[in-house]
Design an enzyme around this catalytic site. Structure first.
Site, PDB file in Angstrom:
ATOM      1  N   LYS A  31      21.994  40.773  95.801  1.00  0.00           N
ATOM      2  CA  LYS A  31      20.601  40.963  95.340  1.00  0.00           C
ATOM      3  C   LYS A  31      19.805  41.741  96.390  1.00  0.00           C
ATOM      4  O   LYS A  31      18.994  42.618  96.045  1.00  0.00           O
ATOM      5  CB  LYS A  31      19.933  39.605  95.069  1.00  0.00           C
ATOM      6  CG  LYS A  31      20.464  38.843  93.870  1.00  0.00           C
ATOM      7  CD  LYS A  31      20.258  39.533  92.526  1.00  0.00           C
ATOM      8  CE  LYS A  31      18.821  39.588  92.093  1.00  0.00           C
ATOM      9  NZ  LYS A  31      18.699  40.130  90.698  1.00  0.00           N
ATOM     10  N   THR A  56      15.141  37.592  94.083  1.00  0.00           N
ATOM     11  CA  THR A  56      15.139  36.183  94.477  1.00  0.00           C
ATOM     12  C   THR A  56      14.652  36.009  95.910  1.00  0.00           C
ATOM     13  O   THR A  56      14.784  36.936  96.727  1.00  0.00           O
ATOM     14  CB  THR A  56      16.579  35.625  94.346  1.00  0.00           C
ATOM     15  OG1 THR A  56      16.674  34.399  95.054  1.00  0.00           O
ATOM     16  CG2 THR A  56      17.613  36.575  94.932  1.00  0.00           C
ATOM     17  N   ASP A  57      14.149  34.810  96.214  1.00  0.00           N
ATOM     18  CA  ASP A  57      13.773  34.520  97.615  1.00  0.00           C
ATOM     19  C   ASP A  57      15.005  34.382  98.505  1.00  0.00           C
ATOM     20  O   ASP A  57      14.889  34.355  99.729  1.00  0.00           O
ATOM     21  CB  ASP A  57      12.893  33.255  97.691  1.00  0.00           C
ATOM     22  CG  ASP A  57      13.571  31.986  97.187  1.00  0.00           C
ATOM     23  OD1 ASP A  57      14.700  32.057  96.667  1.00  0.00           O
ATOM     24  OD2 ASP A  57      12.954  30.901  97.314  1.00  0.00           O
ATOM     25  N   GLU A  58      16.206  34.268  97.884  1.00  0.00           N
ATOM     26  CA  GLU A  58      17.419  34.034  98.686  1.00  0.00           C
ATOM     27  C   GLU A  58      17.774  35.233  99.563  1.00  0.00           C
ATOM     28  O   GLU A  58      18.540  35.096 100.517  1.00  0.00           O
ATOM     29  CB  GLU A  58      18.582  33.640  97.767  1.00  0.00           C
ATOM     30  CG  GLU A  58      18.221  32.417  96.949  1.00  0.00           C
ATOM     31  CD  GLU A  58      19.360  31.779  96.174  1.00  0.00           C
ATOM     32  OE1 GLU A  58      20.526  31.932  96.563  1.00  0.00           O
ATOM     33  OE2 GLU A  58      19.063  31.116  95.165  1.00  0.00           O
ATOM     34  N   TYR A  81      26.075  36.243  96.670  1.00  0.00           N
ATOM     35  CA  TYR A  81      25.019  36.442  95.670  1.00  0.00           C
ATOM     36  C   TYR A  81      23.780  37.063  96.313  1.00  0.00           C
ATOM     37  O   TYR A  81      23.292  38.120  95.879  1.00  0.00           O
ATOM     38  CB  TYR A  81      24.652  35.107  94.994  1.00  0.00           C
ATOM     39  CG  TYR A  81      23.331  35.151  94.243  1.00  0.00           C
ATOM     40  CD1 TYR A  81      23.188  35.948  93.108  1.00  0.00           C
ATOM     41  CD2 TYR A  81      22.223  34.409  94.677  1.00  0.00           C
ATOM     42  CE1 TYR A  81      21.969  36.011  92.423  1.00  0.00           C
ATOM     43  CE2 TYR A  81      21.009  34.472  93.997  1.00  0.00           C
ATOM     44  CZ  TYR A  81      20.889  35.271  92.880  1.00  0.00           C
ATOM     45  OH  TYR A  81      19.687  35.330  92.209  1.00  0.00           O
TER      46      TYR A  81
HETATM   47  P1  NAD Z   1      21.546  34.057  83.988  1.00  0.00           P
HETATM   48  O1  NAD Z   1      22.862  34.012  84.707  1.00  0.00           O
HETATM   49  O2  NAD Z   1      21.112  32.894  83.170  1.00  0.00           O
HETATM   50  O3  NAD Z   1      21.499  35.336  83.020  1.00  0.00           O
HETATM   51  C1  NAD Z   1      21.984  36.579  83.396  1.00  0.00           C
HETATM   52  C2  NAD Z   1      22.064  37.435  82.135  1.00  0.00           C
HETATM   53  O4  NAD Z   1      22.520  38.740  82.520  1.00  0.00           O
HETATM   54  C3  NAD Z   1      23.049  36.903  81.103  1.00  0.00           C
HETATM   55  O5  NAD Z   1      22.489  36.979  79.810  1.00  0.00           O
HETATM   56  C4  NAD Z   1      24.241  37.838  81.232  1.00  0.00           C
HETATM   57  O6  NAD Z   1      24.990  37.989  80.018  1.00  0.00           O
HETATM   58  C5  NAD Z   1      23.556  39.143  81.640  1.00  0.00           C
HETATM   59  N1  NAD Z   1      24.453  40.035  82.369  1.00  0.00           N
HETATM   60  C6  NAD Z   1      25.246  39.723  83.441  1.00  0.00           C
HETATM   61  N2  NAD Z   1      25.966  40.802  83.814  1.00  0.00           N
HETATM   62  C7  NAD Z   1      25.607  41.814  82.982  1.00  0.00           C
HETATM   63  C8  NAD Z   1      26.005  43.169  82.865  1.00  0.00           C
HETATM   64  N3  NAD Z   1      26.925  43.689  83.700  1.00  0.00           N
HETATM   65  N4  NAD Z   1      25.453  43.924  81.896  1.00  0.00           N
HETATM   66  C9  NAD Z   1      24.515  43.402  81.047  1.00  0.00           C
HETATM   67  N5  NAD Z   1      24.121  42.123  81.099  1.00  0.00           N
HETATM   68  C10 NAD Z   1      24.658  41.337  82.052  1.00  0.00           C
HETATM   69  O7  NAD Z   1      20.504  34.403  85.132  1.00  0.00           O
HETATM   70  P2  NAD Z   1      18.979  33.944  85.289  1.00  0.00           P
HETATM   71  O8  NAD Z   1      18.935  32.656  86.004  1.00  0.00           O
HETATM   72  O9  NAD Z   1      18.286  34.112  83.993  1.00  0.00           O
HETATM   73  O10 NAD Z   1      18.472  35.071  86.310  1.00  0.00           O
HETATM   74  C11 NAD Z   1      17.919  36.294  85.847  1.00  0.00           C
HETATM   75  C12 NAD Z   1      17.487  37.126  87.035  1.00  0.00           C
HETATM   76  O11 NAD Z   1      16.554  36.403  87.824  1.00  0.00           O
HETATM   77  C13 NAD Z   1      18.632  37.492  87.980  1.00  0.00           C
HETATM   78  O12 NAD Z   1      18.446  38.815  88.401  1.00  0.00           O
HETATM   79  C14 NAD Z   1      18.476  36.528  89.127  1.00  0.00           C
HETATM   80  O13 NAD Z   1      18.985  37.074  90.335  1.00  0.00           O
HETATM   81  C15 NAD Z   1      16.983  36.366  89.175  1.00  0.00           C
HETATM   82  N6  NAD Z   1      16.484  35.091  89.725  1.00  0.00           N
HETATM   83  C16 NAD Z   1      16.966  33.903  89.256  1.00  0.00           C
HETATM   84  C17 NAD Z   1      16.457  32.709  89.755  1.00  0.00           C
HETATM   85  C18 NAD Z   1      16.929  31.379  89.231  1.00  0.00           C
HETATM   86  O14 NAD Z   1      16.536  30.345  89.770  1.00  0.00           O
HETATM   87  N7  NAD Z   1      17.722  31.324  88.180  1.00  0.00           N
HETATM   88  C19 NAD Z   1      15.471  32.736  90.760  1.00  0.00           C
HETATM   89  C20 NAD Z   1      15.000  33.982  91.217  1.00  0.00           C
HETATM   90  C21 NAD Z   1      15.508  35.148  90.683  1.00  0.00           C
HETATM   91  P1  TYD Z   2      21.496  25.999  92.485  1.00  0.00           P
HETATM   92  O1  TYD Z   2      20.835  25.440  91.274  1.00  0.00           O
HETATM   93  O2  TYD Z   2      22.908  26.453  92.400  1.00  0.00           O
HETATM   94  O3  TYD Z   2      20.539  27.137  93.051  1.00  0.00           O
HETATM   95  P2  TYD Z   2      20.616  27.959  94.465  1.00  0.00           P
HETATM   96  O4  TYD Z   2      21.900  27.694  95.137  1.00  0.00           O
HETATM   97  O5  TYD Z   2      20.505  29.359  93.997  1.00  0.00           O
HETATM   98  O6  TYD Z   2      19.446  27.483  95.246  1.00  0.00           O
HETATM   99  O7  TYD Z   2      21.451  24.888  93.614  1.00  0.00           O
HETATM  100  C1  TYD Z   2      20.219  24.330  94.051  1.00  0.00           C
HETATM  101  C2  TYD Z   2      20.530  23.379  95.185  1.00  0.00           C
HETATM  102  O8  TYD Z   2      21.299  22.272  94.687  1.00  0.00           O
HETATM  103  C3  TYD Z   2      21.382  24.014  96.284  1.00  0.00           C
HETATM  104  O9  TYD Z   2      20.958  23.484  97.550  1.00  0.00           O
HETATM  105  C4  TYD Z   2      22.789  23.513  95.983  1.00  0.00           C
HETATM  106  C5  TYD Z   2      22.549  22.155  95.356  1.00  0.00           C
HETATM  107  N1  TYD Z   2      23.554  21.723  94.353  1.00  0.00           N
HETATM  108  C6  TYD Z   2      24.160  20.470  94.453  1.00  0.00           C
HETATM  109  O10 TYD Z   2      23.879  19.683  95.384  1.00  0.00           O
HETATM  110  N2  TYD Z   2      25.075  20.110  93.510  1.00  0.00           N
HETATM  111  C7  TYD Z   2      25.435  20.930  92.489  1.00  0.00           C
HETATM  112  O11 TYD Z   2      26.308  20.556  91.659  1.00  0.00           O
HETATM  113  C8  TYD Z   2      24.788  22.215  92.378  1.00  0.00           C
HETATM  114  C9  TYD Z   2      25.138  23.168  91.265  1.00  0.00           C
HETATM  115  C10 TYD Z   2      23.850  22.566  93.334  1.00  0.00           C
END
Ligand code: NAD
Ligand code: TYD
Length: 335
Positions: A154, A123-125, A150
């Site tokens: 990561k 992630t960019d975070e 988080y």
């Molecule tokens: P998500 O929370 O929707 O899905 C995570 C999946 O991992 C789930 O299916 C869960 O059951 C599985 N999982 C969790 N712990 C596990 C374990 N111990 N063993 C096996 N499986 C396990 O997450 P997402 O949003 O799909 O994110 C996927 C990846 O992308 C993550 O690594 C996250 O850090 C990265 N990412 C997410 C975003 C975003 O905006 N959602 C952005 C950049 C990177």
């Molecule tokens: P989120 O979707 O949780 O992603 P991330 O924190 O990983 O960027 O949140 C996106 C942005 O929205 C973040 O600045 C937090 C804000 N946010 C709210 O204002 N209200 C909410 O209920 C949630 C879940 C997030």
């Protein structure tokens, strides 16, 4: 090719599985996922009977399960993680366990089994937070400065992946992507939460002043970036991936309300998130110049198709909203 996809029942992982089986139907996919609250087999109903797809319910922290799943694998695509910042504030230890220890176990197993590629989804975070009033963007050279449990977990996993490349020669690549949105996203994250609350006429909880900025990428574009990295990326390299759509949270929420024809009085400013990162923005310069990546969706088109998906797939999110999620929602928003 045989691919081991971890976390393939989650939001982005399931998009990858669906996309890969459609576009690379000669490949085999093993999906290793332990189905946490975020893992949902409803995301994979169309492909579960494909002969080249296999699901294993298992934990990436369990070395025996991982070693069994790793047999004969060419490529690992590692999505599995605890992924929600607010939950990492409530319970950091799960993030340390899955994101750091789980990644370490996968790396060791991938090395033992001599996989040809270990692609780590990050992630960019990990880069921290940018000022609202600057035009700076994160890039591959930006020093790591994670600020939430988080992002710290990561960042740690990214470091381990790099260490396995430098020390043991494991053929790795890493992508650091911005905020994803699209179909099948669990409604704890900003966009699906706001869409579903707006559809239901419930208040939309915006943290703090609502001016925090995120760079939004449509999930399918993220998957296409991963595909490019798997096909053309250089071993040992990191690629930043962004949506080229920087938007303040309150503007995201207003856009959703306007598309759904709902009134802005549904917006409810609530207590800010602890340690809330102000702005994320990421440069696509490297992945666009080296691999030819360009997001196909802008926010306007992506948010419309995402909203349409949630309108047309009510049974999916009604099932998700039942059970444990109610407890989380109450503890997060109804204190
Ligand atoms: P998500 O929370 O929707 O899905 C995570 C999946 O991992 C789930 O299916 C869960 O059951 C599985 N999982 C969790 N712990 C596990 C374990 N111990 N063993 C096996 N499986 C396990 O997450 P997402 O949003 O799909 O994110 C996927 C990846 O992308 C993550 O690594 C996250 O850090 C990265 N990412 C997410 C975003 C975003 O905006 N959602 C952005 C950049 C990177
Ligand atoms: P989120 O979707 O949780 O992603 P991330 O924190 O990983 O960027 O949140 C996106 C942005 O929205 C973040 O600045 C937090 C804000 N946010 C709210 O204002 N209200 C909410 O209920 C949630 C879940 C997030």
């Amino acid at each position: 090719m045989r691919l081991l996809v971890t976390g393939g029942a989650g939001f982005i992982g399931s998009e990858f599985v669906r996309y890969w089986l459609k576009n690379h139907n000669q490949d085999n996919i093993i999906n290793l996922d332990n189905l946490t609250y975020a893992g949902n087999l409803d995301n994979l109903t169309n492909i579960e009977k494909f002969p080249n797809y296999q699901f294993i319910k298992g934990d990436i922290c369990d070395a025996k399960t991982v070693n069994n799943a790793m047999k004969g694998i060419d490529i690992v695509v590692h999505f599995a993680a605890e992924s929600h910042v607010d939950r990492s504030i409530l319970e950091p230890s799960k993030f340390i366990q899955t994101n750091i220890l789980g990644t370490a176990i996968l790396l060791e197993s991938a090395l033992q089994h001599k996989v040809k590629r270990f692609h780590h989804i990050s992630t960019d975070e990990v880069f921290g937070s940018l000022d609202l009033n600057s035009s700076t963007k994160f890039n591959e050279e930006t020093p790591y400065n994670p600020k939430s449990p988080y992002s710290a977990s990561k960042a740690s996993s990214d470091m381990l992946v790099r260490a396995y490349y430098h020390t043991f020669g494991l053929p790795i690549t890493i992508s650091n992507c911005s905020n994803n949105y699209g179909p099948y996203q669990f409604p704890e994250k900003l966009i699906p939460l706001m869409i579903i609350n707006a559809i239901q006429g419930k208040p939309l909880p915006v943290y703090g002043d609502g001016l925090n900025v995120r760079d939004w990428i449509y999930t399918e574009d993220h998957i296409k970036a991963i595909e490019l990295i798997l096909e053309k990326g250089a071993i040992g390299e990191t690629y930043c991936v962004g949506g080229e759509s920087e938007i303040a949270n309150v503007d995201v929420v207003k856009k959703i309300l306007s598309i759904l024809n709902k009134e802005e009085k549904l917006i409810n400013y609530v207590k800010d998130r602890l340690g809330h990162d102000r702005r994320y923005a990421i440069s696509n310069h490297k992945i666009s110049t080296k691999l030819g990546f360009k997001p196909a969706h802008n926010f306007e088109s992506g948010i419309k198709s995402t909203i349409a998906w949630y309108q047309n797939n009510r049974p999916w999110w009604e099932r998700v909203l039942k059970g444990d999620y109610q407890k989380y929602y109450a503890s997060q928003y109804e204190k």
